[in-house]
Design a protein around this motif. Sequence first.
Motif, mmCIF file in Angstrom:
data_model
loop_
_atom_site.group_PDB
_atom_site.id
_atom_site.type_symbol
_atom_site.label_atom_id
_atom_site.label_comp_id
_atom_site.label_asym_id
_atom_site.label_seq_id
_atom_site.Cartn_x
_atom_site.Cartn_y
_atom_site.Cartn_z
ATOM 1 N N PHE A 1 -19.286 -43.780 26.661
ATOM 2 C CA PHE A 1 -18.967 -42.717 27.612
ATOM 3 C C PHE A 1 -19.781 -42.870 28.887
ATOM 4 O O PHE A 1 -20.983 -43.141 28.848
ATOM 5 C CB PHE A 1 -19.254 -41.356 26.973
ATOM 6 C CG PHE A 1 -18.928 -40.176 27.851
ATOM 7 C CD1 PHE A 1 -17.627 -39.737 27.998
ATOM 8 C CD2 PHE A 1 -19.937 -39.494 28.534
ATOM 9 C CE1 PHE A 1 -17.313 -38.646 28.805
ATOM 10 C CE2 PHE A 1 -19.648 -38.401 29.334
ATOM 11 C CZ PHE A 1 -18.333 -37.983 29.468
ATOM 12 N N ASP A 2 -19.106 -42.688 30.036
ATOM 13 C CA ASP A 2 -19.766 -42.764 31.339
ATOM 14 C C ASP A 2 -19.801 -41.371 31.949
ATOM 15 O O ASP A 2 -18.750 -40.795 32.270
ATOM 16 C CB ASP A 2 -19.023 -43.731 32.259
ATOM 17 C CG ASP A 2 -19.694 -43.853 33.613
ATOM 18 O OD1 ASP A 2 -20.672 -44.609 33.724
ATOM 19 O OD2 ASP A 2 -19.242 -43.178 34.557
ATOM 20 N N PHE B 1 -16.764 -39.230 33.699
ATOM 21 C CA PHE B 1 -16.160 -38.525 32.568
ATOM 22 C C PHE B 1 -15.116 -39.399 31.856
ATOM 23 O O PHE B 1 -14.132 -38.890 31.336
ATOM 24 C CB PHE B 1 -15.498 -37.210 33.010
ATOM 25 C CG PHE B 1 -16.467 -36.163 33.475
ATOM 26 C CD1 PHE B 1 -16.930 -35.171 32.621
ATOM 27 C CD2 PHE B 1 -16.921 -36.161 34.788
ATOM 28 C CE1 PHE B 1 -17.815 -34.209 33.062
ATOM 29 C CE2 PHE B 1 -17.810 -35.202 35.238
ATOM 30 C CZ PHE B 1 -18.259 -34.220 34.367
ATOM 31 N N THR B 2 -15.333 -40.699 31.846
ATOM 32 C CA THR B 2 -14.381 -41.600 31.202
ATOM 33 C C THR B 2 -15.057 -42.374 30.081
ATOM 34 O O THR B 2 -16.277 -42.577 30.082
ATOM 35 C CB THR B 2 -13.787 -42.608 32.200
ATOM 36 O OG1 THR B 2 -14.841 -43.401 32.767
ATOM 37 C CG2 THR B 2 -13.044 -41.892 33.313
ATOM 38 N N ASP C 1 -11.603 -44.140 40.668
ATOM 39 C CA ASP C 1 -11.472 -43.035 41.620
ATOM 40 C C ASP C 1 -12.208 -41.818 41.050
ATOM 41 O O ASP C 1 -11.712 -41.152 40.144
ATOM 42 C CB ASP C 1 -9.991 -42.733 41.830
ATOM 43 C CG ASP C 1 -9.744 -41.639 42.863
ATOM 44 O OD1 ASP C 1 -10.684 -40.895 43.195
ATOM 45 O OD2 ASP C 1 -8.593 -41.522 43.327
ATOM 46 N N MET C 2 -13.387 -41.531 41.570
ATOM 47 C CA MET C 2 -14.212 -40.462 41.013
ATOM 48 C C MET C 2 -13.570 -39.095 41.220
ATOM 49 O O MET C 2 -13.608 -38.232 40.338
ATOM 50 C CB MET C 2 -15.613 -40.486 41.632
ATOM 51 C CG MET C 2 -16.387 -41.765 41.371
ATOM 52 S SD MET C 2 -18.081 -41.698 42.019
ATOM 53 C CE MET C 2 -18.874 -40.646 40.800
ATOM 54 N N ARG D 1 -11.599 -34.581 38.658
ATOM 55 C CA ARG D 1 -10.630 -33.485 38.789
ATOM 56 C C ARG D 1 -9.762 -33.378 37.546
ATOM 57 O O ARG D 1 -9.542 -32.285 36.997
ATOM 58 C CB ARG D 1 -9.763 -33.719 40.010
ATOM 59 C CG ARG D 1 -8.662 -32.667 40.226
ATOM 60 C CD ARG D 1 -7.518 -33.233 41.026
ATOM 61 N NE ARG D 1 -6.937 -34.405 40.367
ATOM 62 C CZ ARG D 1 -5.971 -35.151 40.910
ATOM 63 N NH1 ARG D 1 -5.526 -34.860 42.128
ATOM 64 N NH2 ARG D 1 -5.481 -36.194 40.264
ATOM 65 N N ASP D 2 -9.254 -34.513 37.076
ATOM 66 C CA ASP D 2 -8.381 -34.517 35.903
ATOM 67 C C ASP D 2 -9.130 -34.047 34.659
ATOM 68 O O ASP D 2 -8.568 -33.351 33.806
ATOM 69 C CB ASP D 2 -7.805 -35.911 35.669
ATOM 70 C CG ASP D 2 -6.833 -36.329 36.764
ATOM 71 O OD1 ASP D 2 -6.423 -35.454 37.558
ATOM 72 O OD2 ASP D 2 -6.508 -37.532 36.837
ATOM 73 N N HIS D 3 -10.388 -34.428 34.573
ATOM 74 C CA HIS D 3 -11.182 -33.993 33.422
ATOM 75 C C HIS D 3 -11.334 -32.476 33.412
ATOM 76 O O HIS D 3 -11.091 -31.821 32.396
ATOM 77 C CB HIS D 3 -12.564 -34.640 33.461
ATOM 78 C CG HIS D 3 -13.544 -34.012 32.524
ATOM 79 N ND1 HIS D 3 -13.559 -34.279 31.169
ATOM 80 C CD2 HIS D 3 -14.534 -33.103 32.737
ATOM 81 C CE1 HIS D 3 -14.507 -33.569 30.587
ATOM 82 N NE2 HIS D 3 -15.119 -32.856 31.517
ATOM 83 N N PHE D 4 -11.708 -31.911 34.554
ATOM 84 C CA PHE D 4 -11.884 -30.462 34.637
ATOM 85 C C PHE D 4 -10.566 -29.727 34.357
ATOM 86 O O PHE D 4 -10.536 -28.725 33.652
ATOM 87 C CB PHE D 4 -12.404 -30.071 36.015
ATOM 88 C CG PHE D 4 -13.853 -30.406 36.231
ATOM 89 C CD1 PHE D 4 -14.695 -30.657 35.166
ATOM 90 C CD2 PHE D 4 -14.373 -30.463 37.517
ATOM 91 C CE1 PHE D 4 -16.029 -30.962 35.368
ATOM 92 C CE2 PHE D 4 -15.715 -30.758 37.731
ATOM 93 C CZ PHE D 4 -16.543 -31.017 36.651
#
Length: 448
Positions: free
Chosen positions: A238-239, A243-244, A272-273, A278-281
Motif C-alpha cells: 500500500f502507498d 491511496f493505491t 495522477d494524485m 479524489r476517487d478514494h475519498f
Amino acid sequence: MARQSSSAGRRSSVPALVLVGLGAFLITIALALVFFVVPAQKKTPLDINSTTVTDTVPGAVLVGGALASNTPTELNADRAECRAPEAPAEEGAGEGEGAEGEGADGGETVETLDGPEADDSDVQLPVTCFIDNDIPLYSQRRVQAVEPSDSDVITMQAAQSLLREDKAGGDDVESLINATIDRVTVDRVSAMPVDEATSTLQVVAGGAGGDDAPTGFVREGLQYKFPFDTEQRAYDYFDASTFTTNPIEFVGETTVGGIDAYEFRQELGPIDMWSSIRDHFASISDGYDPAVESVLASYRREGMTAGQWGLEGDPERAVDMRRFYTNTRTVWVNPATGQIVNGKEDIFQFFAEDQAEADAFFGDKARVEEERTEPTRTAVRFQSGWNEETQQVTLAGAQDSADTLNTFGRVVPAILGILGLISLIGGIVLGLRGGRGGTGGRAARARA
C-alpha cells in the motif's frame, strides 16, 4: 545363584526405563518447541515503538504559500524573471536639470517608495519562482502500537513527515513540507490488514493545518512489516501518498549488516494524485465530503498559463495542471521475522496536463534531468534512504528477534532432540542387556 540373576535383571531395568522416559520427554519438548511454542511466538510484538530517519539530501519543493500569493520564495527573489516589472517613469521625469540623479536644487536624490509603484497584482510569475531547488530535505517516521490490539491483531499508527532542514528551528510548521498520520489494523502473523473498514489516514499540508480524511476504509497490502517467514515472491504493498495498492517485487537475497535479508522493489507512476485521492475519498464517503477540498487543493492547479509552467506552444494558453507521483521504493526484509531492516525511496512529484503528457515527460530522461537542474513543474523531489543510526538500531532489534527464533526454533530443539534420542537408545540397549541377563539365569537353573 538364581535369586542373584533375577535381582540383577530388575536392577538394570529401572535405569533403562528412566532413560527411555527421559528420552521420550526430551523429544516431546523438542517437537513442541518446533510445532507449537515457536509458531505461537511468531507474532508481531504489541510493544512496537520505532523511529526511522533518512539521510539529509538535496531536493526540491514547490512552496504552495508562495505560489498562492504570487510571491517568489526567498531563494528565488533575486532572479530576473521573478522580479516584478518596475513602474514606468512619469512623463518629463529625467528631463532638464537634475536628470542624472540630481534634484532640482542640484543635490543628490534619494530613491523612495513614495512615488508610483508597479502594480504587479496582474503579473503572474513563472512557477519556477516558487520552487526551492537543491535544499536539504529529510524524512522521519514513528511507528507505534495503539489500541485496538490483542492476541490476533495489532493496530499500528505511523506519523510520517517530510521536512526541510534549512527551515528547521523554532517553527516546525515552516520546515514541514507534508505529513501523514496513518493508522492500520493488521494480522499479527501475516501482517496483512484486516478485512474491515478500520484504516484511517490524515493528510497534513505544509504550513497549514491538517484535515481528517473520511475514516473507515478497507485497506489492502503490506506497509510497515512483512509476514513471518517471508517468501521469495511479489506482495501487494500500500502507498499512502496515492491511496493505491501495487505489487512490490522480490529482487534477490542479500545481507544487511550481517543479517539475512530479501530485497524488494516497487516502481510506481506516474500516478495522477488528484484523481486517485479524489476517487478514494468518493468511494468511502456518501457524497463529496467538503474536507476533501482542502486535501486536494495542492494536487490541481487551474487558471495558469502554459508559459508559467514552461510548456511548449502558445505561452498564453490556459492549462489545467495536475500533480503526478512517481516513486522507486526499495526495502530489505529479514525473512525470518518479516521486519524491514533498511529502506530507501526515490520520490518525484511533478505537474502535467494529463496522463499522456505525464507519461511522455517522465519517459524522456533528458527532460527529467533538465527539470532536476532547472525545475519548472516539480512539486517534490526527494531521494534518500535510512540514515546510519536508524539502520544500526533497527538491525540490533532484528538480530535479537532472529536470534530468539533461531535459538528456540532450531538450536534448542536440535540439542533436546539429540539428547533425547541418545537417552532413548541407551535405555533400550540397557533394557535389552538386562533381559538377556535374566534369560541366562533361568537357563542355568534349568540345567541344574
